[in-house]
Enzyme design. Structure first.
Site, PDB file in Angstrom:
ATOM      1  N   HIS A 187      17.333   3.807   2.016  1.00  0.00           N
ATOM      2  CA  HIS A 187      17.591   2.428   3.430  1.00  0.00           C
ATOM      3  C   HIS A 187      18.147   2.739   3.532  1.00  0.00           C
ATOM      4  CE1 HIS A 187      15.958   0.998  -0.862  1.00  0.00           C
ATOM      5  NE2 HIS A 187      15.648   1.922  -1.447  1.00  0.00           N
ATOM      6  N   CYS A 486       2.250   0.588   0.593  1.00  0.00           N
ATOM      7  CA  CYS A 486       3.831  -0.618   1.925  1.00  0.00           C
ATOM      8  C   CYS A 486       4.577   0.086   1.498  1.00  0.00           C
ATOM      9  CB  CYS A 486       4.126  -2.068   0.225  1.00  0.00           C
ATOM     10  SG  CYS A 486       4.349  -1.143  -1.784  1.00  0.00           S
TER      11      CYS A 486
HETATM   12  C1  PEP Z   1       8.101   3.668  -1.934  1.00  0.00           C
HETATM   13  O1  PEP Z   1       8.369   4.304  -2.868  1.00  0.00           O
HETATM   14  O2  PEP Z   1       7.142   3.826  -1.121  1.00  0.00           O
HETATM   15  C2  PEP Z   1       8.129   1.987  -2.248  1.00  0.00           C
HETATM   16  C3  PEP Z   1       7.535   1.328  -1.071  1.00  0.00           C
HETATM   17  O3  PEP Z   1       9.012   1.402  -2.842  1.00  0.00           O
HETATM   18  P1  PEP Z   1      10.472   1.507  -2.767  1.00  0.00           P
HETATM   19  O4  PEP Z   1      10.311   2.215  -1.036  1.00  0.00           O
HETATM   20  O5  PEP Z   1      11.079   0.173  -2.725  1.00  0.00           O
HETATM   21  O6  PEP Z   1      10.970   3.042  -3.912  1.00  0.00           O
END
Ligand code: PEP
Ligand code: MG
Length: 561
Positions: A187, A486
């Site tokens: 994150h 995404c």
């Molecule tokens: C992913 O896992 O690539 C995603 C877009 O979801 P998150 O990063 O919110 O887990």
């Protein structure tokens, strides 16, 4: 000069002085007694002085904050002098408990009581825990937890950052983010890209540098240099000039020969969506709904949810908005959905799976989405996170149909979903590849762990193969369904070209990356992109895949990406 190599996760070359994020406050040992030379009166006086100091510091910060931040700081400042909290602690001190342990236990009781009251009061439960940690820090004479306050901009150095830290991160004060831990999909990386801040993760040793050290940060190359020389200063100045060239994106995502790849934004709420619309996003490819409720202990009401969702839809009238249902769990716990004692949260009851253990929350969320959709003009698509089987996809599609949602889809982020994309896509209207989790699960490498950063990159040929298989599945006989990306991979301009070559139909990323991805995409034709995809797939390692593709894209060096 001393170099600290790491993994570059958000481009930019800057120079600044560092501030270390204080280490979390450890719990004072259970049963800790007053020191033999301290009386209960002295300890109580110290406790009161610490609570007053924390109150004054938060009040001072509130005076310089605006909007939501100001209100939060003011409420927390009051909590530092809360009578129940302080009296509860003083009683324990009178019975011989140390001041630190006393405030810790009193904080637990007050927090639990607020939690049990539910509603607004329950929201304050985490504020008490924050205040308790600050009072302990004051008693110990160590820096308060959380992002340091500063009147001048600085390079923030931390072990890693959690999504909740964004709330207190002032992008006008932070020049770059550097972490000793964290991986490219952590994150910290996501936060840095969304704020447009240069960032390097997994830079071992940076957390030992003293506050005030001057550093050069190269977020593309993944390098931190302490005490930079004149040539690095010149490099940083030159980058500042190029950065302004990339400041805006107002067109559409297209290759040199006109193949369109709509460039969409990843958002976490209404404010993000408005900012993304201003930066030219062609729609939203991932609305992380859990980001609206990270601070909540209790399930938000249908009306409250509908208002949060509508604020995103309203930023994109007539455009596509892909909303993802709550993805609680692992690095994004939501107390009303997830069990904090699970031994392996990333492999646990997270994402769509929370409907197995807490039925009803997903139904109510779908109801809220349908309500918000009726009141807006966006073209709303809805997808479930962490789908592993065609059976789950089918069940999610029928839940959407029951709620009146017309375009159901799934995230492909578990390898089983990529491998069975053909049967999964028979059940739903579209898929979106979550390359962050897809990489973590394909490589069996926790996305939050710095030492695994080299495994945890979507440049891994195994991950690229899973992307290719998903696209193949989507084109199987009988259907031709759109597959977007995404995950953070879409925000890497070189990888965006590879993904286009692999056949994905849209790319969704933090809005700050749109301009760079658009600028690089328009320098290649679709067949160039297909060739680069083949090259990456044939590479024996992630490092070579990245290096081989980057070598064929000289525009990256020109733009400092
Ligand atoms: C992913 O896992 O690539 C995603 C877009 O979801 P998150 O990063 O919110 O887990
Ligand atoms: Mg995910």
């Amino acid at each position: 000069m001393q170099n600290f190599p790491g993994v570059g996760v958000s481009p930019g070359r800057i120079i600044g002085t560092i501030r270390q994020m204080p280490k979390p406050i450890s719990e004072p040992p259970a049963g800790e007694q007053l020191a033999p030379d301290t009386t209960a009166e002295e300890a109580t006086a110290a406790l009161k002085a610490a609570s007053q100091a924390v109150h004054d510091e938060l009040k001072e910060r509130a005076a310089h904050a605006v909007g939501d931040g100001k209100a939060v700081l003011e409420a927390t400042a009051l909590m530092a002098k809360d009578t129940m909290l302080i009296k509860g602690a003083a009683k324990l001190v009178a019975r011989g408990t140390s001041a630190e342990r006393a405030i810790w236990e009193s904080g637990s009781s007050v927090s639990e009581m607020l939690h049990n009251l539910g509603g607004y009061m329950a929201e304050r439960a985490t504020d008490v825990l924050d205040v308790r940690a600050r009072i302990v820090a004051e008693l110990r004479g160590v820096p308060a937890p959380g992002i340091p306050a500063s009147s001048t901009p600085f390079v923030l150095v931390a072990e890693d950052l959690a999504p909740a830290d964004t709330a207190t991160l002032d992008p006008n004060k932070v020049l770059a983010l550097v972490t000793a831990g964290g991986g490219p999909q952590s994150h910290t990386a996501i936060i840095a890209r969304s704020l447009g801040l240069p960032a390097v993760v997994a830079a071992v040793g940076v957390d030992e540098l003293p506050d005030g050290t001057e550093v050069y940060v190269d977020g593309a190359a993944g390098l931190i240099t302490a005490e930079p020389d004149e040539s690095l200063r010149a490099t940083a100045e030159a980058w500042a000039a190029t950065a302004s060239l990339l400041a805006e994106f107002t067109g559409t995502g297209t290759t040199a020969d006109g193949h369109e790849v709509p460039l969409l934004a990843n958002v976490g709420g209404g404010k993000d969506a408005e900012a993304a619309a201003k930066l030219g996003a062609q729609g939203v490819g991932l609305f992380r709904t859990e980001f609206c409720f990270l601070e909540r202990d209790t399930e938000p009401s249908v009306e409250e949810q509908a208002a949060a969702y509508k604020s995103v839809f309203d930023a994109f009238p007539g455009k596509k908005v892909v909303l993802r249902t709550l993805d609680a769990g692992a690095d994004k716990p939501l107390p009303f959905l997830t069990d904090s004692t699970e031994p392996n949260p990333a492999l646990g009851v997270r994402g769509y799976r929370t409907d197995f253990t807490t039925p009803g929350v997903l139904d109510r969320q779908l109801e809220a989405i349908a309500l918000a959709q009726q009141q807006s003009e966006a073209d709303v698509w809805v997808m479930a996170p962490m789908i592993s089987t065609a059976e789950e996809a089918s069940r999610f599609a029928s839940m959407c149909a029951d709620a009146g949602i017309k375009t159901p889809g799934v995230m492909v982020e578990v390898p089983s979903a990529a491998l069975t994309a053909e049967s999964i896509l028979r059940e739903v209207a579209f898929a979106s590849l979550g390359t962050n989790d897809l990489t973590q699960y394909a490589m069996a490498a926790d996305r939050q762990l710095g030492p695994l950063a080299n495994l945890n990159t979507p440049w891994q040929p195994a991950v690229l193969r899973l992307v290719g298989l998903t696209v193949e599945g989507s084109r199987a006989e009988g259907h031709n369904k759109p597959v977007g990306v995404c995950g953070e991979a879409a925000a890497d301009p070189a990888l965006a070209v590879v993904l286009t070559g692999l056949g994905v139909s849209t790319l969704s990323m933090t809005a700050r990356s749109l301009a760079a991805v658009a600028a690089v995409l328009k320098t290649v034709t679709l067949s160039d992109a297909q060739e680069l995809a083949k090259l990456a797939l044939s590479a024996p390692s992630a490092t070579e895949a990245r290096a081989w593709v980057r070598e064929k894209l000289p525009v990256l060096e020109e733009l400092g990406l």
